[in-house]
Design an enzyme around this catalytic site. Structure first.
Site, PDB file in Angstrom:
ATOM      1  CE  LYS A 191     -22.784  -5.406   3.640  1.00 12.38           C
ATOM      2  NZ  LYS A 191     -22.558  -6.530   2.769  1.00 12.38           N
ATOM      3  CE  LYS A 250     -17.639  -6.630  -8.638  1.00  9.84           C
ATOM      4  NZ  LYS A 250     -16.886  -6.722  -7.447  1.00  9.84           N
ATOM      5  CD  GLU A 287     -12.845 -11.340  -4.341  1.00 13.41           C
ATOM      6  OE1 GLU A 287     -11.796 -11.900  -4.649  1.00 13.41           O
ATOM      7  OE2 GLU A 287     -13.828 -11.938  -3.843  1.00 13.41           O
ATOM      8  CB  CYS A 337     -20.107  -2.705  -5.085  1.00  9.76           C
ATOM      9  SG  CYS A 337     -18.481  -3.092  -4.462  1.00  9.76           S
ATOM     10  CG  ASP A 376      -2.170   0.834   0.977  1.00  6.05           C
ATOM     11  OD1 ASP A 376      -3.231   0.239   0.758  1.00  6.05           O
ATOM     12  OD2 ASP A 376      -2.053   2.080   0.938  1.00  6.05           O
ATOM     13  CB  THR A 406     -14.933  -3.417 -10.033  1.00  2.00           C
ATOM     14  OG1 THR A 406     -15.126  -4.374  -8.994  1.00  2.00           O
ATOM     15  CG2 THR A 406     -16.134  -3.415 -10.960  1.00  2.00           C
TER      16      THR A 406
END
Ligand code: UDX
Length: 461
Positions: A341, A223, A168, A280, A41, A135
């Site tokens: 969520k 995806k 993923e 997402c 990172d 993505t």
């Protein structure tokens, strides 16, 4: 037992990167494979935290596993790709691909990761397979990632390194489980040999999981198509739920249960509510809409997914106001649940923000009190960025005390345990509007004023 010695590198230590690095390191141990995950990172503070066994973000089950693999030296975080590139066989690019205001994809992190890998590859002796897990829209791996790596490394794809797209599918809050038990592994390849290397790698670690090899571009589109279809199921349920509310005796949860038992449909992701949020679905469907338009096509269905989702919080607030007696003024509204969520503190695209924004525009609403078991700090930041003033309540009781309506926005377990009696005793005008269908409609409506998303007038049995 097969023994291999295989090391991997993960570039980007967000939800996808770190959980993948940790789980693959753990699986390596289980399968008795000598495997080290090198997690890269650019932010040193993050790599230091990881090496100390502390995840830089909350994810259920991550800390225990991270501590375990760090202790066993199966995972090492660093800011330098070059330090380890000679030791690795597969590099996973797991950086974020946020969306811009117009819905298109911002590729700056993908570009910088590709540049860093290319620079490190220049003097490397290894020939790794580089897999894009981020993505990205069809064509990005081949037309953006690959040329940058070739330019900065001075090397040739398929000869000096491999390139693949391996998207993923994990969910926040379930990232460890989803990494350990994926429904499938999608392998998008440019070269058969590299496809086989990554296929062998996964077969050894996750035997029994379906592995699907295909072109890079197909893999990239899998995806987006998966996320758009799941988001479509939610928007579909929400549209039917609006219809259900107009028909006495109809309950959308009963309808969707009946519909979902058809194996061709399945009941998953058919829960009507206040809409989908998160990092997402909103971003990926927007990017697919933008991409479809750029291909000179009209994204009829894709656009509707977003339209329904954007209007569902307004619909929810309208439902609230329809049920508030005309003569009530200076309303106090309680909002239970802020995170997008349960199980996360993530507020990205959370429907709570939209609902609160709409509530703020209603003159009669004087005070908005909010509560969330985990996301209070992130919510404070988000709401202050939006310049929205609300009252943050430390406890559930404090939040519902003296209010005129209570909105259930995120279905946390602690809210499911609140009894009608508690609402009755604490609220000024007891009225629960259930945006996530967490309560038994018969029990609640027999004891207090209760309305819910997707619920027509309750039939008297
Ligand atoms: C999603 C996808 O599930 C995952 O495969 C992908 O890799 C990333 O995006 P995530 O955003 O973590 O994962 O959450 P998810 O559990 O899918 O929920 C997304 C949103 O949809 C939440 O706001 C949730 O409340 C909402 N939702 C989900 C519904 O409103 N109804 C449903 O039936 C299911």
């Amino acid at each position: 037992m097969s023994r291999i010695d295989m090391n991997i590198m993960i570039v980007g230590t967000g939800y996808v990167g770190l959980t993948t690095g940790v789980v693959l390191a753990k699986l390596g141990k289980e399968k008795k494979i000598s495997l080290t995950s090198y997690c890269i990172d650019s932010i040193q503070e993050k790599t230091e935290m990881i090496n100390a066994g502390t995840p830089p973000f909350y994810e259920q089950g991550l800390e225990v596993l991270l501590k375990e693999v760090i202790k066993e030296k199966r995972l090492l975080a660093s800011t330098h790709i070059a330090e380890f590139i000679n030791d690795v066989d597969i590099i996973f690019i797991c950086v974020g691909t946020p969306s811009r205001d117009d819905g298109s994809m911002d590729l700056q992190f993908i570009q910088s990761a590709s540049r860093d890998i290319g620079n490190a590859l220049r003097s490397a002796k290894s020939k790794p397979v580089i897999c894009v897990k981020s993505t990205v829209l069809p064509g990005t791996t081949r037309n953006v990632v690959l040329p940058i790596i070739e330019k900065h490394s001075g090397k040739k794809v398929n000869h000096d390194f491999g390139i693949m797209a391996t998207p993923e599918f994990l969910r926040e809050g379930n990232a460890i489980h989803d990494n350990l038990h994926p429904d499938r592994i999608i392998l998008g390849e440019m070269n058969e040999r590299h496809g086989r290397i990554v296929e062998d790698f996964y077969e050894k670690l996750l035997s029994g999981v379906p592995l699907l090899r295909m072109s890079i571009e197909s893999a990239e589109l899998v995806k987006y198509t998966s996320n758009a279809l799941l988001a479509m199921k939610i928007s579909f349920a929400n549209e039917i739920s609006r219809l259900a509310e107009t028909i006495p005796g109809v309950d959308v949860t009963e309808v969707m249960k009946g519909v979902g038992l058809d194996e061709r449909i399945s009941s998953k992701f058919l829960n009507a509510g206040v809409g989908f949020g998160g990092s997402c679905f909103p971003k990926d469907v927007s990017a697919l809409v933008d991409f479809t338009k750029r291909q000179d096509l009209v994204p009829h269905l894709l656009q509707s997914i977003l339209d329904i989702n954007e209007t569902q919080p307004i619909h929810f607030v309208n439902l609230l106001m329809k049920n508030i007696p005309e003569d009530l003024e200076d309303l106090t509204i309680s909002v239970l649940g802020l995170a997008f969520k349960p199980g996360t503190s993530d507020m990205r695209h959370a429907r709570s923000l939209k609902i609160i924004e709409h509530l703020k525009q209603i003159k009669k609403v004087k005070t908005i009190k909010v509560h969330d078991p985990i996301a209070m700090e992130t919510a404070r930041e988000e709401l202050s960025n939006l310049k929205i003033d609300v009252t943050f309540s430390k406890t559930i009781e404090e939040c519902i005390q003296d209010s005129d309506a209570c909105l259930i926005v995120t279905e946390w377990d602690v809210y499911k345990k609140i009894l009608p009696k508690t609402y009755q005793e604490l609220m000024r005008n007891p009225f629960v509007l259930d945006g996530r269908r967490i309560y038994d409609k018969n029990e609640f409506s027999s004891k207090i004023k209760y309305k819910a998303i997707g619920l027509g007038e309750i039939s008297k049995k």
